[in-house]
Design an enzyme around this catalytic site. Structure first.
Site, mmCIF file in Angstrom:
data_model
loop_
_atom_site.group_PDB
_atom_site.id
_atom_site.type_symbol
_atom_site.label_atom_id
_atom_site.label_comp_id
_atom_site.label_asym_id
_atom_site.label_seq_id
_atom_site.Cartn_x
_atom_site.Cartn_y
_atom_site.Cartn_z
ATOM 1 N N ASP A 289 5.222 -7.035 0.813
ATOM 2 C CA ASP A 289 5.880 -5.953 1.530
ATOM 3 C C ASP A 289 7.105 -5.763 0.440
ATOM 4 O O ASP A 289 7.251 -6.383 -0.675
ATOM 5 C CB ASP A 289 6.709 -6.312 2.889
HETATM 6 C C1 GLC Z 1 8.726 -1.038 4.239
HETATM 7 C C2 GLC Z 1 8.023 -1.853 5.335
HETATM 8 C C3 GLC Z 1 6.694 -1.822 5.186
HETATM 9 C C4 GLC Z 1 6.179 -0.511 4.501
HETATM 10 C C5 GLC Z 1 6.557 -0.741 3.106
HETATM 11 C C6 GLC Z 1 6.187 0.325 2.132
HETATM 12 O O1 GLC Z 1 9.894 -2.104 3.884
HETATM 13 O O2 GLC Z 1 8.404 -3.184 5.682
HETATM 14 O O3 GLC Z 1 6.121 -1.677 6.681
HETATM 15 O O4 GLC Z 1 4.622 -0.531 4.574
HETATM 16 O O5 GLC Z 1 8.039 -1.180 2.993
HETATM 17 O O6 GLC Z 1 7.138 1.637 2.473
#
Ligand code: GLC
Length: 748
Positions: A289
């Protein structure tokens, strides 16, 4: 850098690239393994590491600013993937810069959060799940994939499959609620929707199962907070939806921000390498993430970024989202023997294989067709599908004296802060959904439906959170002249989703006070809710005549609410998550353990020394699986094909469901099972089957389920996943409170 500057920069770059374009040789595509092996044989270590690097463009902000100038990194050949870039022109321009600077012409992978729609927005996934209709979930993902793929997006960071029992956590809006069985079925359907039958198809995209794992169990419902649980709970409750997506063939996974029992998922070798890639045989790639690798430092698990990079790569993580740690330290870690070339190669291979499966090596611009983009976005069939999904997700929580459905001849005052809303109605994580006018508001939906304008009025009265009272009188005046009052209330869309945990889950602002003023008018009051989490609705449940849970119903939400209020749609949704009486009860969920002192309620002869509160009933306000209809259903004639299930046998369960009301309606017939005694304690009941079926008024349908010993397995005292012989109870009904019961024995 803002987008305009970037486009100017890209424009000059594009000319250069354009001039070279004539040299582009058509890649002769060999079978995947051969092609990727050959390609990797030509790649330098730096080029391999670049595949493990993802930066964010500036289309959408979905995390702390990364600070990277992604275009310069691409020009330096440092990037394998970009997130948050959308539309065919923007992604094409970025791809052109990449290919102009890629010695081996390795295309970029474009990822984006397409959670419940790309431009045509469906109900938030918690709402979609409330439909208990797997086709709805699959079709919603198919439509999302078609629009995203037509817009230059290759990869969605969805489905989010985090089980959660805590409505304080804002991200419950993105998932499938509290139940493992329902969540697993929905997860499987969503992957099939996004990826279709072939990733080579131009209307399919890579799916990404997130957030691995147990992110929804954050202590106190506070986002990113600590998770600590037994391996048994992890494997029985939180992991199955992830495994279901592997069974569905999901192409990618995303690790979660949280730790589990002291180990951040982004560096958790047991979780990623041993379980996901080992036990489950996952062959796709794993992305972190957003800056998840860097965050192992504040976790106190990595001493610096180089150490964090080592921990992530050796744990089995393949791609670094935005953190730039793999870029900066992987070569150094290799030189210092902290990671191996094999680990780098494995990560690189997995990513190149995904690009191959999408057909990007044959044509890096195959998802960049402006004509197709224009023809695909907002197709009528997509909007119709979104309307259907919104209708099927509606949950009728209360309907005293059948105040609903409304009649066209009634004079109705529509009030509340969301009565004409076109912004929040599409919920959080609404990708490129239009928040400035395209979505159908309740007011628009009603006006399409009610031609005699003298029958309806629209006055907000109050705001969602703001406590100003300027408009209350006008709204009360209009309501005083009506036969029925409909209050459209709820939350802001950004009160749920990421980084949106709350300790207070009441209706915000002075909405409840306004309801009390409306009630004094002595008219029936219908509360329509737009919200992303279960709310505490004790006063409302006592004082409103009807309550319709609409969630954030998406682009066609206003039409769906109008069609439901006036009976064109008979609500058939069931709660995918428990609605507590009080936030003090949280975590609260239906498949809880019985304890040694279960409280039996007011009839319990022992009122003190029991597992209970002194200031509240234990029961929730509305239980998991609950939802009313404009008609009524009765259950009877529960039959089991045998009272003794053998280890390799099958047990058929049948029940007769009669529509005893005045409307045709769909009912979600639910099957729950209780393992009475186990080598470890077992939940009071668990969902093991459901069947949503249309039953016409006066009709009786026999619904059948089939159980096998495999459905009874759990992690026993020795952590073996087995079914144990003994007594079982079966419950069938229209919610998790089902009391139509039978029993059987699993024999040795
Ligand atoms: C965010 C979220 C995740 C998302 C990623 C990209 O922090 O936790 O669910 O897909 O970043 O945007």
């Amino acid at each position: 850098m803002n987008k305009r500057t970037l486009l100017l920069l890209l424009a000059c770059t594009t000319v250069t690239v354009y001039a070279q374009k004539g040299k582009k040789s058509k890649v002769v595509i060999k079978p995947r393994t051969e092609f990727v092996t050959e390609l990797m044989g030509k790649m330098t270590v730096d080029e391999k590491i670049a595949q493990l690097v993802q930066f964010t463009a500036d289309g959408t902000v979905t995390g702390p600013k990364s600070g990277s100038n992604f275009i310069n990194e691409i020009k330096k050949g440092n990037v394998g993937s970009i997130l948050n870039a959308t539309n065919v022109q923007y992604t094409r321009q970025i791809q052109e810069v990449n290919l102009a600077n890629s010695r081996l012409k390795i295309p970029l992978l474009f990822g984006y959060d397409v959670i419940h729609g790309y431009r045509t927005i469906f109900p938030i996934t918690l709402g979609e799940t409330a439909s208990w209709d797997l086709n709805i979930a699959r079709i919603a993902s198919e439509v999302a994939a078609a629009e995203a793929a037509a817009s230059g997006v290759h990869w969605t960071f969805a489905p989010m499959v985090d089980i959660s029992r805590d409505p304080r956590w804002g991200r419950v809006s993105e998932g499938a609620g509290e139940d493992t069985y329902l969540g697993s079925k929905m997860a499987f359907a969503r992957v099939k929707g996004f990826q279709g039958n072939s990733l080579k198809d131009l209307n399919t995209i890579l799916a990404c199962t997130k957030h691995f794992a147990a992110y929804g169990a954050a202590e106190a419902g506070r986002d990113y907070n600590t998770v600590d649980m037994s391996e048994r709970l992890l494997r029985e409750t939180y992991l199955p939806p992830f495994k279901a997506t592997v069974d569905a063939g999901v192409a990618t996974f995303m690790t979660s921000f949280n730790e589990i029992a002291g180990v951040p998922s982004t560096g958790n070798k047991w979780l990623v390498n041993n379980i996901l890639k080992g036990e489950w045989g996952f062959k796709g790639f794993v992305v972190t993430d957003y800056t998840g690798i860097n965050e192992m430092i504040p976790h106190g698990y990595a001493k610096d970024e180089q150490h964090a990079g080592e921990l992530a790569l050796t744990a089995g993580v393949d791609m670094d989202m935005v953190g730039a740690v793999f870029l900066k330290y992987t070569k150094k870690n290799l030189e210092e023997g902290k990671v191996t070339q094999a680990e780098i190669d494995d990560a690189c291979r997995r990513i190149l294989e995904a690009k191959y499966d999408l057909g990007l090596f044959e044509d890096p611009y195959r998802y960049n067709d402006a004509k197709r983009e224009k023809e695909t976005i907002y197709k009528k069939e997509f909007l119709d599908a979104a309307l259907n999904a919104a209708n099927k997700s509606m949950v009728l929580l209360k309907n005293s004296n059948n105040v609903l459905p409304l009649k066209k001849e009634q004079k109705v005052a529509f009030v509340g802060p969301l009565v004409s809303d076109e912004y929040n109605i599409i919920g959080s994580w609404a990708a490129t959904g239009d928040r400035n006018g395209y979505a159908v508001s309740v007011q628009e939906g009603i006006n399409k439906f009610i031609t005699d304008k003298s029958k309806v009025s629209f006055n907000k009265g109050v705001e969602i959170k703001d406590t100003k009272r300027d408009n209350i009188q006008a709204a009360l005046k209009a309501a005083a002249n009506a036969d029925v009052i409909v209050a459209v209330m709820g939350e802001f869309e950004n009160q749920t989703g990421e980084a949106a945990s709350q300790v207070d889950i009441n209706l915000p602002g002075i909405q409840k006070e306004f309801l009390a003023e409306l009630k004094k008018l002595g008219k029936p009051v219908v509360l329509v809710l737009m919200n992303g989490r279960p709310l505490t609705l004790g006063w409302e449940s006592e004082n409103m005549d009807a309550i319709l849970e609409a969630w954030f119903p998406g682009t066609m939400g206003g039409d769906a609410i109008a069609q439901t209020l006036y009976g064109v749609n008979n609500p058939s949704g069931k709660l995918p998550m428990t609605f507590p009486r009080s936030v003090g009860q949280v975590p609260i969920y239906y498949n809880h353990k019985n304890t040694g002192r279960p409280y039996l309620g007011a009839s319990d002869p022992e009122q003190k020394y029991k597992s209970r509160y002194t200031d509240s009933d234990n029961s929730p306000l509305y239980e998991f699986g609950y939802g009313l209809s404009y008609t009524t259903f009765s259950y009877g004639n529960l039959k089991l094909s045998t009272q003794k299930l053998s280890p390799n046998g099958k047990l058929k369960v049948s029940v007769d469901v009669k529509n005893t009301g005045n409307f045709d309606g769909e009912e979600v017939v639910q099957l729950y099972v209780k393992d009475v005694v186990g080598s470890v304690t077992r939940p009071v009941r668990e969902l093991k089957g459901f069947n949503k079926t249309l039953i016409k008024k006066g009709e009786t349908k026999t619904i059948e389920f089939e159980l096998s010993p495999d459905d009874l397995r759990f992690y026993n005292i020795d952590m073996k996943f087995v079914a144990e012989p003994g007594d079982f109870e079966v419950f069938v009904g229209g919610s998790s409170n089902a009391d139509l019961k039978s029993t059987f024995e699993l024999v040795k």
